[in-house]
Design a protein around this motif. Structure first.
Motif, short mmCIF file in Angstrom:
data_model
loop_
_atom_site.label_atom_id
_atom_site.label_comp_id
_atom_site.label_asym_id
_atom_site.label_seq_id
_atom_site.Cartn_x
_atom_site.Cartn_y
_atom_site.Cartn_z
N PRO A 1 16.06 -1.93 -13.22
CA PRO A 1 14.92 -1.17 -12.71
C PRO A 1 14.24 -0.40 -13.83
CG PRO A 1 17.00 -0.36 -11.78
CD PRO A 1 17.34 -1.36 -12.83
N GLU A 2 13.08 0.16 -13.50
CA GLU A 2 12.32 0.90 -14.52
C GLU A 2 13.17 2.02 -15.11
OE1 GLU A 2 8.56 2.51 -13.14
OE2 GLU A 2 7.68 1.74 -15.00
N GLU A 3 13.88 2.72 -14.26
CA GLU A 3 14.79 3.75 -14.76
C GLU A 3 16.17 3.10 -14.83
OE1 GLU A 3 13.26 4.18 -11.74
OE2 GLU A 3 11.45 5.12 -12.51
N SER B 1 6.46 -5.94 -19.00
CA SER B 1 6.46 -5.39 -20.35
C SER B 1 5.10 -4.87 -20.78
CB SER B 1 6.93 -6.47 -21.32
OG SER B 1 6.95 -5.96 -22.63
N HIS B 2 5.18 -3.86 -21.66
CA HIS B 2 3.98 -3.40 -22.36
C HIS B 2 3.97 -3.99 -23.75
CE1 HIS B 2 3.82 0.28 -19.72
NE2 HIS B 2 2.64 -0.29 -19.64
N ASN B 3 5.11 -4.52 -24.13
CA ASN B 3 5.27 -4.95 -25.51
C ASN B 3 4.70 -6.35 -25.69
OD1 ASN B 3 6.20 -5.75 -28.01
ND2 ASN B 3 8.02 -4.47 -27.84
N GLY C 1 0.46 -5.59 -18.01
CA GLY C 1 -0.64 -4.82 -17.43
C GLY C 1 -0.52 -3.37 -17.84
N PRO C 2 -1.63 -2.64 -17.72
CA PRO C 2 -1.61 -1.24 -18.14
C PRO C 2 -0.79 -0.37 -17.19
CG PRO C 2 -3.73 -1.80 -17.16
CD PRO C 2 -2.93 -3.07 -17.22
N ASN C 3 -0.61 0.89 -17.53
CA ASN C 3 0.12 1.83 -16.67
C ASN C 3 -0.51 1.85 -15.28
OD1 ASN C 3 0.44 3.99 -19.48
ND2 ASN C 3 2.09 2.90 -18.50
N GLY C 4 0.33 1.82 -14.29
CA GLY C 4 -0.15 1.92 -12.91
C GLY C 4 -0.73 0.62 -12.36
N ALA C 5 -0.56 -0.47 -13.08
CA ALA C 5 -1.16 -1.75 -12.66
C ALA C 5 -0.46 -2.34 -11.44
CB ALA C 5 -1.10 -2.75 -13.81
N GLY C 6 0.81 -1.98 -11.26
CA GLY C 6 1.54 -2.53 -10.11
C GLY C 6 2.74 -3.38 -10.50
N LYS C 7 3.11 -3.34 -11.77
CA LYS C 7 4.23 -4.17 -12.25
C LYS C 7 5.56 -3.76 -11.61
CE LYS C 7 3.60 -2.92 -16.55
NZ LYS C 7 2.50 -1.95 -16.33
N SER C 8 5.87 -2.48 -11.71
CA SER C 8 7.16 -2.03 -11.17
C SER C 8 7.22 -2.18 -9.66
CB SER C 8 7.42 -0.57 -11.55
OG SER C 8 7.53 -0.45 -12.94
N THR C 9 6.09 -1.93 -9.01
CA THR C 9 6.06 -2.11 -7.54
C THR C 9 6.38 -3.57 -7.20
OG1 THR C 9 4.42 -0.36 -7.40
CG2 THR C 9 4.67 -1.75 -5.47
N THR C 10 5.82 -4.50 -7.97
CA THR C 10 6.10 -5.92 -7.74
C THR C 10 7.60 -6.19 -7.89
OG1 THR C 10 3.93 -6.47 -8.62
CG2 THR C 10 5.51 -8.27 -8.46
N THR C 11 8.19 -5.64 -8.95
CA THR C 11 9.62 -5.84 -9.17
C THR C 11 10.44 -5.23 -8.03
OG1 THR C 11 9.28 -5.81 -11.54
CG2 THR C 11 11.51 -5.40 -10.79
N ARG C 12 10.03 -4.05 -7.57
CA ARG C 12 10.77 -3.41 -6.47
C ARG C 12 10.66 -4.22 -5.19
NH1 ARG C 12 8.14 1.73 -8.11
NH2 ARG C 12 9.37 2.40 -9.89
N LEU C 13 9.49 -4.84 -4.98
CA LEU C 13 9.33 -5.69 -3.80
C LEU C 13 10.25 -6.91 -3.90
CD1 LEU C 13 5.44 -5.53 -3.50
CD2 LEU C 13 7.04 -4.68 -1.76
N ASN D 1 0.85 -1.20 0.00
CA ASN D 1 0.00 0.00 0.00
C ASN D 1 0.88 1.24 0.00
OD1 ASN D 1 -1.98 -1.88 0.46
ND2 ASN D 1 -2.31 -1.35 2.61
N PHE D 2 0.44 2.25 -0.74
CA PHE D 2 1.03 3.59 -0.60
C PHE D 2 -0.11 4.46 -0.06
CE2 PHE D 2 3.49 1.85 -4.24
CZ PHE D 2 4.76 1.93 -3.68
N GLY D 3 -0.12 4.70 1.22
CA GLY D 3 -1.27 5.39 1.82
C GLY D 3 -2.53 4.56 1.59
N ASP D 4 -3.53 5.18 0.97
CA ASP D 4 -4.78 4.47 0.72
C ASP D 4 -4.73 3.62 -0.54
OD1 ASP D 4 -5.91 5.54 2.93
OD2 ASP D 4 -6.93 7.19 1.88
N LEU D 5 -3.72 3.86 -1.33
CA LEU D 5 -3.65 3.16 -2.61
C LEU D 5 -3.04 1.75 -2.45
CD1 LEU D 5 -3.55 4.11 -5.94
CD2 LEU D 5 -1.24 3.32 -5.44
N VAL D 6 -3.74 0.77 -2.98
CA VAL D 6 -3.20 -0.59 -2.92
C VAL D 6 -2.54 -0.87 -4.27
CG1 VAL D 6 -3.73 -3.02 -2.44
CG2 VAL D 6 -5.16 -1.22 -1.46
N ALA D 7 -1.21 -0.80 -4.29
CA ALA D 7 -0.49 -0.94 -5.56
C ALA D 7 -0.34 -2.41 -5.94
CB ALA D 7 0.87 -0.28 -5.46
N VAL D 8 -0.12 -3.26 -4.94
CA VAL D 8 -0.06 -4.71 -5.17
C VAL D 8 -0.98 -5.35 -4.14
CG1 VAL D 8 1.42 -6.76 -5.17
CG2 VAL D 8 2.30 -4.60 -6.07
#
Ligand code: ATP
Ligand code: MG
Length: 314
Positions: free
Chosen positions: A83-85, A195-197, A37-49, A13-20
């Motif tokens: 990482p994403e960046e 990926s988006h591709n 998944g689309p933008n903001g779906a939680g892909k990068s957060t999963t990778t960071r976890l 969670n990021f505050g009230d937002l459930v990212a994963v």
């Protein structure tokens, strides 16, 4: 086969937002896995976890048998991360070569193998002639290639790649696909790729999951998911001569769901093609249509993805 990545109840969670959101996922050793998944779906957060950059709010995961909460040091040792960046993992003032040299030593690559590995990776990614350039002076795509080399240099058991081909031209993207396939065959590494591709994922990944709003909507072997959702398929029939004539013949068949006219071909969606394609072909030929190609366009992952995201589940 052992599961190299096990995700259980993983939540961030990021505050009230459930990212994963209570993610459950097992990835067998040696799998090339794609998270779509689309933008903001939680892909990068999963990778960071998984790469232990973030700590979960709830649940956990293990990578190569090491728990991401209890054993982050071991997790980092056996993973390679883009990482994403990706560019940010590179030191801009060091040369491309020295960036890799630095990381090789950091990861204890045997000293007598370092040069060979760097040369092999840079050559494969067509960066060898840029090895003495400062990383900060490389183009975005070339920095991305360098970041990929960096992630792979120590031959980690698990590679976490966030949008590996996002900044790459089609030739470089193809190289990356070849690299991933080659490495997975040679070293049986496990890949976790965001990926988006979609066409790319379709070509490379043997398992996929589709995620939206932090939840996995669908997962399984790529092949299985494609055939499960698509009893109908699209075919391209390339012809010499009158496209509209071929089109009206195809439209008159009751098992044809859709026909689109293109410059030298028609795109036909056929129900139950194994039963019906020969009838369609015969109808066209007996009316004098000259067919030069009858090819499966296939159910693309894009169709699948849109269907799942649109429907909420499958
Ligand atoms: N550090 C953060 N603080 C607050 N919210 C965050 C943070 N990181 C991610 N989020 C939010 O979490 C959600 C998931 O983001 P994430 O970056 O994981 O998505 P993504 O699937 O990688 O998207 P994209 O395809 O755009 O890269 C988004 O709503 C995002 O705004
Ligand atoms: Mg992302």
């Amino acid at each position: 086969m052992l599961d190299e990545v096990i995700i259980s109840g993983l939540t961030k969670n990021f505050g009230d937002l459930v990212a994963v959101d209570h993610m459950e996922l097992n990835i067998p050793e040696g799998t090339i896995f794609g998270l779509l998944g689309p933008n903001g779906a939680g892909k990068s957060t999963t990778t960071r976890l998984l790469s232990t950059l973030l700590r979960p709010t709830d649940g956990t995961a293990s990578v190569g048998g090491f728990d991401i909460i209890d054993d982050p040091v071991n997790v980092r040792e056996i993973t390679g991360v883009l990482p994403e960046e990706g560019n940010h993992t590179i030191y801009p003032t060091l040369t491309a070569y020295d960036n890799l040299l630095y990381f090789a030593r950091l990861y204890d690559v045997p000293e007598d193998e370092i040069h060979e590995r760097i040369e092999e990776l840079l050559t494969f990614m067509e960066l060898w002639d840029r090895k003495d350039d400062k990383a900060g002076e490389l183009s975005t795509g070339n920095r991305q290639r360098l970041a990929l080399c960096r992630a792979m240099l120590h031959r980690p058991r698990v590679l976490l790649l966030d949008e590996p081909s996002s900044a790459l031209d089609p030739v470089a993207a193809k190289r990356v696909r070849e690299l991933i396939l080659g490495l997975s065959q040679k070293y049986k590494q496990t890949f976790f790729i965001n990926s988006h591709n979609l066409p790319e994922v379709q070509r490379v990944c043997d398992r996929i999951a589709i995620i939206d709003e932090g939840k996995i909507l669908l997962q399984g072997p790529t092949q299985e998911l494609r055939s499960k959702l698509h009893a109908k398929q699209e075919f391209r029939i390339r012809i010499v001569g009158d496209v509209s004539k071929a089109s009206s013949i195809a439209k008159s068949m009751n098992f044809v769901e859709n026909v689109e006219d293109e410059f030298d071909s028609i795109l036909v969606t056929v129900d139950n093609p194994t039963e019906n394609n020969s009838e369609l072909m015969q109808a066209l030929l007996s009316d004098g249509v000259k067919i030069v190609e009858f090819a499966e366009e296939g159910a693309t992952l894009e169709d699948l993805y849109l269907e799942v995201i649109k429907g909420g589940s499958a």
